[in-house]
Design a protein around this motif. Sequence first.
Motif, PDB file in Angstrom:
ATOM      1  N   PRO A  86       0.823  -1.210   0.000  1.00 42.97           N
ATOM      2  CA  PRO A  86       0.000   0.000   0.000  1.00 42.97           C
ATOM      3  C   PRO A  86       0.859   1.262   0.000  1.00 42.97           C
ATOM      4  O   PRO A  86       1.879   1.325   0.671  1.00 42.97           O
ATOM      5  CB  PRO A  86      -0.796  -0.118   1.294  1.00 42.97           C
ATOM      6  N   MET A  87       0.433   2.247  -0.761  1.00 42.19           N
ATOM      7  CA  MET A  87       1.142   3.531  -0.787  1.00 42.19           C
ATOM      8  C   MET A  87       0.880   4.271   0.517  1.00 42.19           C
ATOM      9  O   MET A  87       1.786   4.804   1.126  1.00 42.19           O
ATOM     10  CB  MET A  87       0.674   4.367  -1.979  1.00 42.19           C
ATOM     11  N   TYR A  88      -0.383   4.306   0.938  1.00 42.71           N
ATOM     12  CA  TYR A  88      -0.748   4.977   2.185  1.00 42.71           C
ATOM     13  C   TYR A  88      -1.036   3.908   3.235  1.00 42.71           C
ATOM     14  O   TYR A  88      -1.835   3.015   3.006  1.00 42.71           O
ATOM     15  CB  TYR A  88      -1.973   5.876   1.980  1.00 42.71           C
ATOM     16  N   VAL A  89      -0.369   4.018   4.369  1.00 40.30           N
ATOM     17  CA  VAL A  89      -0.518   3.016   5.427  1.00 40.30           C
ATOM     18  C   VAL A  89      -1.277   3.619   6.602  1.00 40.30           C
ATOM     19  O   VAL A  89      -1.411   4.836   6.716  1.00 40.30           O
ATOM     20  CB  VAL A  89       0.865   2.492   5.880  1.00 40.30           C
ATOM     21  N   LYS A  90      -1.746   2.748   7.479  1.00 42.99           N
ATOM     22  CA  LYS A  90      -2.505   3.195   8.652  1.00 42.99           C
ATOM     23  C   LYS A  90      -1.590   3.354   9.856  1.00 42.99           C
ATOM     24  O   LYS A  90      -0.645   2.595  10.035  1.00 42.99           O
ATOM     25  CB  LYS A  90      -3.609   2.191   8.965  1.00 42.99           C
ATOM     26  N   CYS A  91      -1.913   4.324  10.682  1.00 45.00           N
ATOM     27  CA  CYS A  91      -1.160   4.577  11.907  1.00 45.00           C
ATOM     28  C   CYS A  91      -1.313   3.385  12.841  1.00 45.00           C
ATOM     29  O   CYS A  91      -2.429   2.912  13.061  1.00 45.00           O
ATOM     30  CB  CYS A  91      -1.684   5.842  12.575  1.00 45.00           C
ATOM     31  N   VAL A  97      -5.497   6.750   8.380  1.00 47.51           N
ATOM     32  CA  VAL A  97      -4.567   6.735   7.249  1.00 47.51           C
ATOM     33  C   VAL A  97      -3.525   7.835   7.463  1.00 47.51           C
ATOM     34  O   VAL A  97      -3.858   8.984   7.753  1.00 47.51           O
ATOM     35  CB  VAL A  97      -5.318   6.934   5.916  1.00 47.51           C
ATOM     36  N   MET A  98      -2.262   7.449   7.317  1.00 46.50           N
ATOM     37  CA  MET A  98      -1.166   8.390   7.531  1.00 46.50           C
ATOM     38  C   MET A  98      -0.908   9.190   6.254  1.00 46.50           C
ATOM     39  O   MET A  98      -1.159   8.713   5.151  1.00 46.50           O
ATOM     40  CB  MET A  98       0.099   7.637   7.946  1.00 46.50           C
ATOM     41  N   ASN A  99      -0.410  10.402   6.422  1.00 44.78           N
ATOM     42  CA  ASN A  99      -0.021  11.244   5.290  1.00 44.78           C
ATOM     43  C   ASN A  99       1.405  10.895   4.890  1.00 44.78           C
ATOM     44  O   ASN A  99       2.184  10.406   5.695  1.00 44.78           O
ATOM     45  CB  ASN A  99      -0.098  12.721   5.682  1.00 44.78           C
ATOM     46  N   ARG A 100       1.750  11.210   3.653  1.00 47.52           N
ATOM     47  CA  ARG A 100       3.117  11.002   3.164  1.00 47.52           C
ATOM     48  C   ARG A 100       3.711  12.358   2.815  1.00 47.52           C
ATOM     49  O   ARG A 100       3.053  13.174   2.190  1.00 47.52           O
ATOM     50  CB  ARG A 100       3.140  10.109   1.925  1.00 47.52           C
ATOM     51  N   ALA A 101       4.943  12.571   3.231  1.00 46.05           N
ATOM     52  CA  ALA A 101       5.620  13.827   2.906  1.00 46.05           C
ATOM     53  C   ALA A 101       7.118  13.651   3.079  1.00 46.05           C
ATOM     54  O   ALA A 101       7.572  12.768   3.818  1.00 46.05           O
ATOM     55  CB  ALA A 101       5.131  14.958   3.811  1.00 46.05           C
ATOM     56  N   GLN A 102       7.872  14.520   2.406  1.00 45.49           N
ATOM     57  CA  GLN A 102       9.310  14.549   2.625  1.00 45.49           C
ATOM     58  C   GLN A 102       9.537  14.991   4.068  1.00 45.49           C
ATOM     59  O   GLN A 102       8.881  15.917   4.543  1.00 45.49           O
ATOM     60  CB  GLN A 102       9.971  15.507   1.644  1.00 45.49           C
ATOM     61  N   TYR A 103      10.452  14.342   4.767  1.00 49.34           N
ATOM     62  CA  TYR A 103      10.660  14.637   6.186  1.00 49.34           C
ATOM     63  C   TYR A 103      10.937  16.115   6.415  1.00 49.34           C
ATOM     64  O   TYR A 103      10.351  16.743   7.289  1.00 49.34           O
ATOM     65  CB  TYR A 103      11.791  13.776   6.748  1.00 49.34           C
ATOM     66  N   ALA A 104      11.860  16.661   5.652  1.00 49.72           N
ATOM     67  CA  ALA A 104      12.181  18.093   5.709  1.00 49.72           C
ATOM     68  C   ALA A 104      12.798  18.452   4.369  1.00 49.72           C
ATOM     69  O   ALA A 104      13.289  17.576   3.644  1.00 49.72           O
ATOM     70  CB  ALA A 104      13.156  18.399   6.844  1.00 49.72           C
ATOM     71  N   LEU A 105      12.790  19.727   4.043  1.00 50.43           N
ATOM     72  CA  LEU A 105      13.365  20.196   2.797  1.00 50.43           C
ATOM     73  C   LEU A 105      14.822  19.757   2.711  1.00 50.43           C
ATOM     74  O   LEU A 105      15.615  20.062   3.592  1.00 50.43           O
ATOM     75  CB  LEU A 105      13.258  21.726   2.744  1.00 50.43           C
ATOM     76  N   GLY A 106      15.164  18.992   1.700  1.00 53.54           N
ATOM     77  CA  GLY A 106      16.535  18.522   1.525  1.00 53.54           C
ATOM     78  C   GLY A 106      16.831  17.177   2.153  1.00 53.54           C
ATOM     79  O   GLY A 106      17.918  16.630   1.972  1.00 53.54           O
ATOM     80  N   ALA A 107      15.893  16.598   2.897  1.00 54.07           N
ATOM     81  CA  ALA A 107      16.148  15.315   3.566  1.00 54.07           C
ATOM     82  C   ALA A 107      16.157  14.145   2.592  1.00 54.07           C
ATOM     83  O   ALA A 107      16.794  13.135   2.833  1.00 54.07           O
ATOM     84  CB  ALA A 107      15.108  15.061   4.649  1.00 54.07           C
ATOM     85  N   LYS A 108      15.431  14.252   1.499  1.00 56.90           N
ATOM     86  CA  LYS A 108      15.354  13.214   0.475  1.00 56.90           C
ATOM     87  C   LYS A 108      14.823  11.895   1.015  1.00 56.90           C
ATOM     88  O   LYS A 108      15.198  10.829   0.555  1.00 56.90           O
ATOM     89  CB  LYS A 108      16.707  13.014  -0.201  1.00 56.90           C
ATOM     90  N   VAL A 109      13.974  11.973   2.029  1.00 58.62           N
ATOM     91  CA  VAL A 109      13.327  10.786   2.602  1.00 58.62           C
ATOM     92  C   VAL A 109      11.840  11.104   2.760  1.00 58.62           C
ATOM     93  O   VAL A 109      11.487  12.082   3.405  1.00 58.62           O
ATOM     94  CB  VAL A 109      13.923  10.414   3.982  1.00 58.62           C
TER      95      VAL A 109
END
Length: 195
Positions: A86-91, A97-109
């Motif tokens: 699954p692309m979106y997983v549950k907490c 449903v959890m959101n997806r985002a880059q951890y921080a600008l420049g983190a590349k994760v």
Amino acid sequence: MRDPYREPGPAPYREPATPTGLPCPRCGIGLAPTELAGTWLHQCERCDGQFVRKEVLVDLEAEPGRADEVVAELGRVRAAVADGGPMYVKCPRCAGVMNRAQYALGAKVVVDYCRADGVWFDGGELAKVLEFVAAGGLARARAEAERRRREAARQAELDRRFAQERWAAPAPDRWRQGDAAASPGILAWLVDLLT
């Protein structure tokens, strides 16, 4: 090819912990409470993912030395990539449903996060994020975000001023006649834009 989310990997070097009852968002087995350098997190023994509560993550961000210790104890866990998962997983805590985002600008994760409970790191992601934090990446990301916010505010102010001056400027037919005094608003706007 081995599916890291459904087949157990090599035996861990530590004693298996008793699952907490929190399910792994990727493979569904119980997460085990794990202590690394005095930091408690919930780890999946199958896919090597970790669930870290919000307050624990804030503490790690505030203490880069402690983050380094956690990274050293984590070792270099291979990054497990979900094939068809699954692309979106549950907490694990609230099952939302959890959101997806880059951890921080420049983190590349890209991480999965629950605003209420914490962050899910797939195998290898926690180490990458903590290395980023320890190297000062979070401070750089915050400074860059502030710079972008100021630039957007500056651009909005220029747009607002241009719109006001545009309506106050004389009719275009006077410009064609060569009346330089007819366009002071545009000249001032161009000077502001270029400075």
